[in-house]
Write a protein that holds these residues in place. Sequence first.
Motif, PDB file in Angstrom:
ATOM      1  N   LEU A   1       0.846  -1.188   0.000  1.00  0.00           N
ATOM      2  CA  LEU A   1       0.000   0.000   0.000  1.00  0.00           C
ATOM      3  C   LEU A   1       0.886   1.245   0.000  1.00  0.00           C
ATOM      4  N   ILE A   2       0.505   2.229  -0.792  1.00  0.00           N
ATOM      5  CA  ILE A   2       1.236   3.488  -0.808  1.00  0.00           C
ATOM      6  C   ILE A   2       0.732   4.363   0.339  1.00  0.00           C
ATOM      7  N   HIS A   3       1.636   4.763   1.209  1.00  0.00           N
ATOM      8  CA  HIS A   3       1.304   5.650   2.323  1.00  0.00           C
ATOM      9  C   HIS A   3       1.919   7.018   2.064  1.00  0.00           C
ATOM     10  N   ARG A   4       1.225   8.048   2.516  1.00  0.00           N
ATOM     11  CA  ARG A   4       1.703   9.412   2.319  1.00  0.00           C
ATOM     12  C   ARG A   4       1.818  10.144   3.646  1.00  0.00           C
ATOM     13  N   VAL A   5       2.804  11.009   3.707  1.00  0.00           N
ATOM     14  CA  VAL A   5       2.894  11.995   4.778  1.00  0.00           C
ATOM     15  C   VAL A   5       2.910  13.354   4.095  1.00  0.00           C
ATOM     16  N   VAL A   6       1.913  14.174   4.398  1.00  0.00           N
ATOM     17  CA  VAL A   6       1.766  15.492   3.782  1.00  0.00           C
ATOM     18  C   VAL A   6       2.073  16.547   4.843  1.00  0.00           C
ATOM     19  N   VAL A   7       3.030  17.420   4.539  1.00  0.00           N
ATOM     20  CA  VAL A   7       3.474  18.408   5.520  1.00  0.00           C
ATOM     21  C   VAL A   7       3.251  19.818   4.991  1.00  0.00           C
ATOM     22  N   GLU A   8       2.575  20.628   5.787  1.00  0.00           N
ATOM     23  CA  GLU A   8       2.394  22.053   5.499  1.00  0.00           C
ATOM     24  C   GLU A   8       3.397  22.830   6.344  1.00  0.00           C
ATOM     25  N   CYS A   9       4.193  23.689   5.723  1.00  0.00           N
ATOM     26  CA  CYS A   9       5.243  24.437   6.424  1.00  0.00           C
ATOM     27  C   CYS A   9       4.956  25.935   6.380  1.00  0.00           C
ATOM     28  N   LYS A  10       4.902  26.564   7.552  1.00  0.00           N
ATOM     29  CA  LYS A  10       4.725  28.010   7.641  1.00  0.00           C
ATOM     30  C   LYS A  10       5.897  28.593   8.427  1.00  0.00           C
TER      31      LYS A  10
ATOM     32  N   ALA B   1      -5.644  26.453   8.770  1.00  0.00           N
ATOM     33  CA  ALA B   1      -5.817  25.078   9.236  1.00  0.00           C
ATOM     34  C   ALA B   1      -6.943  24.390   8.464  1.00  0.00           C
ATOM     35  N   ILE B   2      -8.025  25.123   8.228  1.00  0.00           N
ATOM     36  CA  ILE B   2      -9.154  24.567   7.473  1.00  0.00           C
ATOM     37  C   ILE B   2      -8.720  24.222   6.046  1.00  0.00           C
ATOM     38  N   ALA B   3      -7.936  25.103   5.441  1.00  0.00           N
ATOM     39  CA  ALA B   3      -7.478  24.862   4.068  1.00  0.00           C
ATOM     40  C   ALA B   3      -6.608  23.613   3.991  1.00  0.00           C
ATOM     41  N   PHE B   4      -5.761  23.406   4.999  1.00  0.00           N
ATOM     42  CA  PHE B   4      -4.892  22.226   4.988  1.00  0.00           C
ATOM     43  C   PHE B   4      -5.709  20.950   5.175  1.00  0.00           C
ATOM     44  N   GLU B   5      -6.671  20.995   6.086  1.00  0.00           N
ATOM     45  CA  GLU B   5      -7.521  19.817   6.291  1.00  0.00           C
ATOM     46  C   GLU B   5      -8.285  19.479   5.019  1.00  0.00           C
ATOM     47  N   GLY B   6      -8.647  20.504   4.253  1.00  0.00           N
ATOM     48  CA  GLY B   6      -9.336  20.269   2.992  1.00  0.00           C
ATOM     49  C   GLY B   6      -8.484  19.507   1.996  1.00  0.00           C
ATOM     50  N   LYS B   7      -7.180  19.741   2.029  1.00  0.00           N
ATOM     51  CA  LYS B   7      -6.280  18.998   1.145  1.00  0.00           C
ATOM     52  C   LYS B   7      -6.244  17.516   1.509  1.00  0.00           C
ATOM     53  N   LEU B   8      -6.343  17.227   2.801  1.00  0.00           N
ATOM     54  CA  LEU B   8      -6.193  15.855   3.283  1.00  0.00           C
ATOM     55  C   LEU B   8      -7.480  15.042   3.203  1.00  0.00           C
ATOM     56  N   ARG B   9      -8.606  15.714   3.123  1.00  0.00           N
ATOM     57  CA  ARG B   9      -9.909  15.075   3.343  1.00  0.00           C
ATOM     58  C   ARG B   9     -10.140  13.867   2.442  1.00  0.00           C
ATOM     59  N   HIS B  10      -9.698  13.940   1.200  1.00  0.00           N
ATOM     60  CA  HIS B  10      -9.967  12.852   0.258  1.00  0.00           C
ATOM     61  C   HIS B  10      -8.680  12.171  -0.211  1.00  0.00           C
ATOM     62  N   MET B  11      -7.689  12.105   0.682  1.00  0.00           N
ATOM     63  CA  MET B  11      -6.447  11.384   0.385  1.00  0.00           C
ATOM     64  C   MET B  11      -6.379  10.142   1.264  1.00  0.00           C
ATOM     65  N   SER B  12      -6.270   8.977   0.649  1.00  0.00           N
ATOM     66  CA  SER B  12      -6.224   7.720   1.400  1.00  0.00           C
ATOM     67  C   SER B  12      -4.837   7.490   1.990  1.00  0.00           C
ATOM     68  N   ASN B  13      -4.794   6.761   3.127  1.00  0.00           N
ATOM     69  CA  ASN B  13      -3.531   6.353   3.754  1.00  0.00           C
ATOM     70  C   ASN B  13      -2.565   7.532   3.899  1.00  0.00           C
ATOM     71  N   THR B  14      -3.086   8.636   4.419  1.00  0.00           N
ATOM     72  CA  THR B  14      -2.298   9.866   4.493  1.00  0.00           C
ATOM     73  C   THR B  14      -2.268  10.417   5.915  1.00  0.00           C
ATOM     74  N   VAL B  15      -1.070  10.777   6.367  1.00  0.00           N
ATOM     75  CA  VAL B  15      -0.882  11.450   7.653  1.00  0.00           C
ATOM     76  C   VAL B  15      -0.574  12.915   7.369  1.00  0.00           C
ATOM     77  N   GLY B  16      -1.267  13.820   8.041  1.00  0.00           N
ATOM     78  CA  GLY B  16      -1.037  15.246   7.858  1.00  0.00           C
ATOM     79  C   GLY B  16      -0.292  15.851   9.032  1.00  0.00           C
ATOM     80  N   VAL B  17       0.670  16.715   8.736  1.00  0.00           N
ATOM     81  CA  VAL B  17       1.439  17.412   9.772  1.00  0.00           C
ATOM     82  C   VAL B  17       1.523  18.887   9.383  1.00  0.00           C
ATOM     83  N   PHE B  18       1.111  19.763  10.297  1.00  0.00           N
ATOM     84  CA  PHE B  18       1.167  21.209  10.055  1.00  0.00           C
ATOM     85  C   PHE B  18       2.261  21.785  10.958  1.00  0.00           C
ATOM     86  N   ILE B  19       3.252  22.430  10.343  1.00  0.00           N
ATOM     87  CA  ILE B  19       4.359  23.016  11.093  1.00  0.00           C
ATOM     88  C   ILE B  19       4.339  24.527  10.906  1.00  0.00           C
ATOM     89  N   SER B  20       4.273  25.251  12.012  1.00  0.00           N
ATOM     90  CA  SER B  20       4.271  26.710  11.980  1.00  0.00           C
ATOM     91  C   SER B  20       5.305  27.210  12.982  1.00  0.00           C
TER      92      SER B  20
END
Length: 289
Positions: free
Chosen positions: A79-88, A99-118
């Motif tokens: 399975l392909i797993h993703r880690v998506v990172v937003e950097c500010k 934060a809402i905009a970043f969650e919107g990016k993740l909403r329809h991505m399977s097997n994905t972990v989101g990390v927001f760094i500010s």
Amino acid sequence: MRNSDHLERLRQKYTRHKKARGERVAPGEFLESYVSYMYESLLSAQAGAVSVRRNARVTDNIGATYQIDVLFEFNVGNLIHRVVVECKDTARKTERDEAIAFEGKLRHMSNTVGVFISVSGFQPSALQYLDQHGIEHLDGASLPTFGEVVAARIRPLILPSENAMGQPFWALMHVSDGRPDGSWYRVPDELIHRGKETAGDGWTFVLFDAHRHAVMFQETLSQHGLEWVVRGIEQPMLRLLTRLATDSDMRFGLAETLALEGRICLEFTQVLTAAELAGAYLVPRYAPE
């Protein structure tokens, strides 16, 4: 040293390196570069080949395309797993709309972990939104512990298997609910350095250079109702452990087991810093750059 000071020291070092090469540091470049380095080190420990992309364009499950600051993709269990990172990396705190905009990016991505760094932190409403949606978040002060935070999220994917061989060490991992949970066996520094001032976070990671010593100690713990399993530390995992330990100054104790007055005890032959362990035991392919 405070974590924020540590981050600033890394930023200055990165800037000097770029200037020495006659290159300009673009806005946000340092943070994305740092995140890429840490995540790639972490994921490559057990996930095999890792694809790392910055400023990537990704299409989700419903056909929407997004720009991603840092994207990691790796294959576990076919399975392909993703880690998506937003950097500010800005002077102001991240707002709820971001934060809402970043969650919107993740909403329809399977097997994905989101990390927001500010680096400058988050407004309370932004933190609340990220927490509600299970998105990891780090500010500048907590960023140097980034590897540990991420490890907790993807640990079920990268734990060494029972078939892992010691290259050259073996260690004990705690068992919870019948399964290894990713917590390694450590001992308080004071047990090793009695009467001496100690450095680090107060704990020493126990490594065995012989499988039989690890098994003997594991069996002793089991007799006392403590659940641990023996796992081999292969070179990628050893590199990961030394890199994560560098931020906390944790030490590594090379141990043997001895029978003393009818009990099995640990005897430490060496206690090494992360840098010393890496320099002495990582093969060139995995040695620090």
